[in-house]
Enzyme design. Sequence first.
Site, PDB file in Angstrom:
ATOM      1  N   ARG A  75       0.859  -1.174   0.000  1.00 23.42           N
ATOM      2  CA  ARG A  75       0.000   0.000   0.000  1.00 23.42           C
ATOM      3  C   ARG A  75       0.902   1.234   0.000  1.00 23.42           C
ATOM      4  O   ARG A  75       2.114   1.137   0.143  1.00 23.42           O
ATOM      5  CB  ARG A  75      -1.019   0.003   1.158  1.00 23.42           C
ATOM      6  CG  ARG A  75      -0.668  -0.685   2.427  1.00 23.42           C
ATOM      7  CD  ARG A  75       0.391  -0.012   3.261  1.00 23.42           C
ATOM      8  NE  ARG A  75       0.120   1.407   3.421  1.00 23.42           N
ATOM      9  CZ  ARG A  75       1.020   2.312   3.621  1.00 23.42           C
ATOM     10  NH1 ARG A  75       2.305   1.980   3.690  1.00 23.42           N
ATOM     11  NH2 ARG A  75       0.710   3.583   3.733  1.00 23.42           N
ATOM     12  N   GLY A  76       0.255   2.400  -0.174  1.00 22.93           N
ATOM     13  CA  GLY A  76       1.028   3.614  -0.403  1.00 22.93           C
ATOM     14  C   GLY A  76       1.146   3.777  -1.915  1.00 22.93           C
ATOM     15  O   GLY A  76       1.474   2.806  -2.630  1.00 22.93           O
ATOM     16  N   ALA A  77       0.844   4.998  -2.388  1.00 26.02           N
ATOM     17  CA  ALA A  77       0.683   5.192  -3.836  1.00 26.02           C
ATOM     18  C   ALA A  77       1.878   4.706  -4.671  1.00 26.02           C
ATOM     19  O   ALA A  77       1.697   3.927  -5.620  1.00 26.02           O
ATOM     20  CB  ALA A  77       0.370   6.664  -4.109  1.00 26.02           C
ATOM     21  N   ARG A 118      -7.739  -0.888  -6.510  1.00 24.53           N
ATOM     22  CA  ARG A 118      -7.991   0.259  -5.604  1.00 24.53           C
ATOM     23  C   ARG A 118      -8.156   1.512  -6.478  1.00 24.53           C
ATOM     24  O   ARG A 118      -7.423   1.683  -7.451  1.00 24.53           O
ATOM     25  CB  ARG A 118      -6.845   0.464  -4.606  1.00 24.53           C
ATOM     26  CG  ARG A 118      -6.780  -0.606  -3.530  1.00 24.53           C
ATOM     27  CD  ARG A 118      -5.803  -0.220  -2.421  1.00 24.53           C
ATOM     28  NE  ARG A 118      -6.381   0.701  -1.465  1.00 24.53           N
ATOM     29  CZ  ARG A 118      -5.669   1.333  -0.515  1.00 24.53           C
ATOM     30  NH1 ARG A 118      -4.371   1.169  -0.447  1.00 24.53           N
ATOM     31  NH2 ARG A 118      -6.256   2.140   0.342  1.00 24.53           N
ATOM     32  N   GLN A 225      -2.025   2.837   9.977  1.00 23.46           N
ATOM     33  CA  GLN A 225      -0.763   2.864   9.224  1.00 23.46           C
ATOM     34  C   GLN A 225       0.284   3.733   9.928  1.00 23.46           C
ATOM     35  O   GLN A 225       1.481   3.518   9.764  1.00 23.46           O
ATOM     36  CB  GLN A 225      -0.996   3.399   7.800  1.00 23.46           C
ATOM     37  CG  GLN A 225      -1.741   2.452   6.870  1.00 23.46           C
ATOM     38  CD  GLN A 225      -3.224   2.726   6.866  1.00 23.46           C
ATOM     39  OE1 GLN A 225      -3.781   3.175   7.867  1.00 23.46           O
ATOM     40  NE2 GLN A 225      -3.884   2.447   5.752  1.00 23.46           N
ATOM     41  N   ASP A 266      -1.908  10.552  -2.499  1.00 21.23           N
ATOM     42  CA  ASP A 266      -2.348   9.453  -3.367  1.00 21.23           C
ATOM     43  C   ASP A 266      -2.668   9.936  -4.766  1.00 21.23           C
ATOM     44  O   ASP A 266      -2.586   9.185  -5.735  1.00 21.23           O
ATOM     45  CB  ASP A 266      -3.565   8.751  -2.760  1.00 21.23           C
ATOM     46  CG  ASP A 266      -3.109   7.918  -1.584  1.00 21.23           C
ATOM     47  OD1 ASP A 266      -3.005   8.471  -0.475  1.00 21.23           O
ATOM     48  OD2 ASP A 266      -2.796   6.741  -1.788  1.00 21.23           O
ATOM     49  N   ASN A 276      -5.174  12.423   0.128  1.00 20.47           N
ATOM     50  CA  ASN A 276      -4.290  11.600   0.967  1.00 20.47           C
ATOM     51  C   ASN A 276      -5.174  10.937   2.023  1.00 20.47           C
ATOM     52  O   ASN A 276      -6.390  11.140   2.055  1.00 20.47           O
ATOM     53  CB  ASN A 276      -3.178  12.458   1.591  1.00 20.47           C
ATOM     54  CG  ASN A 276      -2.099  11.606   2.244  1.00 20.47           C
ATOM     55  OD1 ASN A 276      -1.595  10.670   1.627  1.00 20.47           O
ATOM     56  ND2 ASN A 276      -1.758  11.881   3.487  1.00 20.47           N
ATOM     57  N   LYS A 277      -4.559  10.150   2.885  1.00 25.49           N
ATOM     58  CA  LYS A 277      -5.280   9.363   3.881  1.00 25.49           C
ATOM     59  C   LYS A 277      -6.303  10.206   4.649  1.00 25.49           C
ATOM     60  O   LYS A 277      -6.036  11.358   4.993  1.00 25.49           O
ATOM     61  CB  LYS A 277      -4.254   8.749   4.840  1.00 25.49           C
ATOM     62  CG  LYS A 277      -4.795   7.903   5.952  1.00 25.49           C
ATOM     63  CD  LYS A 277      -5.707   6.797   5.495  1.00 25.49           C
ATOM     64  CE  LYS A 277      -5.066   5.857   4.492  1.00 25.49           C
ATOM     65  NZ  LYS A 277      -6.049   4.936   3.860  1.00 25.49           N
TER      66      LYS A 277
HETATM   67  O1  MRU Z   1      -4.554   3.230   2.327  1.00 22.52           O
HETATM   68  P1  MRU Z   1      -3.077   3.420   2.182  1.00 22.52           P
HETATM   69  O2  MRU Z   1      -2.299   2.875   3.319  1.00 22.52           O
HETATM   70  O3  MRU Z   1      -2.571   2.924   0.845  1.00 22.52           O
HETATM   71  O4  MRU Z   1      -2.887   5.007   2.186  1.00 22.52           O
HETATM   72  C1  MRU Z   1      -1.603   5.528   2.023  1.00 22.52           C
HETATM   73  C2  MRU Z   1      -1.525   7.001   2.070  1.00 22.52           C
HETATM   74  O5  MRU Z   1      -2.526   7.688   2.192  1.00 22.52           O
HETATM   75  C3  MRU Z   1      -0.186   7.610   1.864  1.00 22.52           C
HETATM   76  O6  MRU Z   1      -0.070   8.790   2.587  1.00 22.52           O
HETATM   77  C4  MRU Z   1       0.012   7.925   0.377  1.00 22.52           C
HETATM   78  O7  MRU Z   1      -0.272   6.811  -0.415  1.00 22.52           O
HETATM   79  C5  MRU Z   1       1.387   8.384   0.091  1.00 22.52           C
HETATM   80  S1  MRU Z   1       2.553   7.069   0.163  1.00 22.52           S
HETATM   81  C6  MRU Z   1       4.089   7.673  -0.160  1.00 22.52           C
END
Ligand code: MRU
Length: 374
Positions: A75-77, A118, A225, A266, A276-277
């Site tokens: 996970r994470g973009a 996703r 996270q 994201d 973002n999250k």
């Molecule tokens: O749901 P996730 O854990 O994939 O969400 C991740 C985030 O929101 C991160 O901040 C974002 O992807 C940036 S990762 C460098």
Amino acid sequence: MTTISDPNPTVRLEDFPADVAAPAVGQLPPTIAWRGGERGLLELLDQTLLPGKSAIRSCRTKEDVWQGIRDLAVRGAPAIGVAAAYGVVIGARAAIEQAREGFLKNLDDVGNYLRTSRPTAVNLGWAVDRMTRVARDAASPDGASIWRRLLAEAHVMLREDAAACRKIGEHGAAIIPDGGGVLTHCNAGALATVAYGTATAPMYVAHEQGRKFRVFVDETRPLLQGSRLTAFELAAAGMDVVLQCDSAAASLLRSGAAQAVIVGADRIAANGDVANKIGTYSVALAAHRHSVPFYVAAPRSTFDLTLPSGDAIPIEERAADEVRGGFGALTAPAQIACRNPAFDVTPAELVTAIITEVGIVKPVSRESVARIFD
Ligand code: MRU
């Protein structure tokens, strides 16, 4: 007849070893690795089990990769983007015996399938588009040679992501307040990328430079996270980390203990609005109220210039059970109605600057965003 030419004919599979993995950051195992050359597989560090257990999820089929992304094992973009590129490689292998047209048709199907895993992180679609373009431009009549070119491209993308994050760290290290504090939300760390992270890259570089600072980490409900991943990786790197509940962010910013906020992204729209999250927007509002600069760190692969503003960014809605409880415990009435948007959008006007691998976008506007793609 269409002319085809490889956009980068210098990329050759022969130039890569059989195993290609993320460079080590501190004590962490690689987030993503390809093992075994042409007959190989994708290995993901299963982030759903961290920090208690460090286990590898092996992906041999496109369904394994889809599920790994959907479950948040990866996970994470940026990490999702690189995993999707290898997902394309794995899915495309099924049609390796076919001639060009059949191979490319299967490739489109694989890409469209992976896109559904996703919705919010644009790096997923970006990676699929790039792989498709490379395949279409590869001047080969047979599936096997195009496939080898695709595996090489996925390796290039893995290495590029690590290099981009390193550059983000170098551009952003100066914003880390010496002897002060910085707040981050969710995990935009090494675990969310191939290496170094985006929001955390300036922290890793400043830490390497021997500078002293404290990182406040929001735990990031509902999937934690922040506490499970960010607190884990930064503490493992030897940084001074303080974990707090998400609801403590505003009072922290009011107290003056954090002089900067740095988060990841994201998807960033053409006008600089940032998805973002979930909870990032609340942190940005509090930072604005208390005149604390709010930075976003992201590679250019996270920008989506096709969207005029953040209003058009698709926001993933996840299962209600993640809010009703978590990690084995029910913490609400079993049937209670829930909202569970996984992301929110912070308007560009609340973002002090965006730190990218090619420099810092400041002030954030449609024009300044366009300039980093010139
Ligand atoms: O749901 P996730 O854990 O994939 O969400 C991740 C985030 O929101 C991160 O901040 C974002 O992807 C940036 S990762 C460098």
